[in-house]
Design a protein around this motif. Structure first.
Motif: not given
Length: 126
Positions: A80-95, A97-102
């Motif tokens: 979970a910590a790794m996922e949070d850190e990886v997501k921190s690399v993404l922009t707001d727009v990418q986040l 879109r990721l939420k939409e894809l999920i």
């Protein structure tokens, strides 16, 4: 009946409804004999070990279960910590879109499950 006797009757019935499952649960627990420690043998082991060896293997497995559960929880926290850190690399727009894809994937999964269930019912004649 007056209000007082109605309340007492209701309270008595409520107490009875709570007590019956509790008493039956306690009785069932007392009646149950102590269960053997069970486990799972690796593939093909059942054909080569004795009953005594099985019992010993199950005891060994049981002895490790608490440690394994603790480590599984630690792994889940790290993931979970790794996922949070990886997501921190993404922009707001990418986040977004990721939420939409999920969400789209979840909707597809639910539709597939519903279709499988409908096919299962159709095949069983229900």
């Amino acid at each position: 009946m007056n209000l007082k006797s109605t309340l007492l009757t209701s309270f008595g019935l409520l107490a009875l409804l709570v007590a019956i499952p509790t008493i039956s649960t306690l009785s069932a627990q007392e009646a149950e004999p102590k269960q053997e420690v069970r486990g799972r043998l690796p593939a093909h082991w059942n054909d080569i070990v004795t009953e005594d060896q099985k019992k010993e293997i199950y005891k060994i497995q049981h002895g490790y279960q608490a440690q394994i559960k603790k480590l599984e929880l630690e792994i889940a926290k790290l993931e979970a910590a790794m996922e949070d850190e990886v997501k921190s690399v993404l922009t707001d727009v990418q986040l977004t879109r990721l939420k939409e894809l999920i969400e789209e994937e979840e909707l597809r999964r639910k539709k597939n499950e519903a279709a499988k269930e409908a096919a299962k019912k159709a095949l069983s004649g229900s």
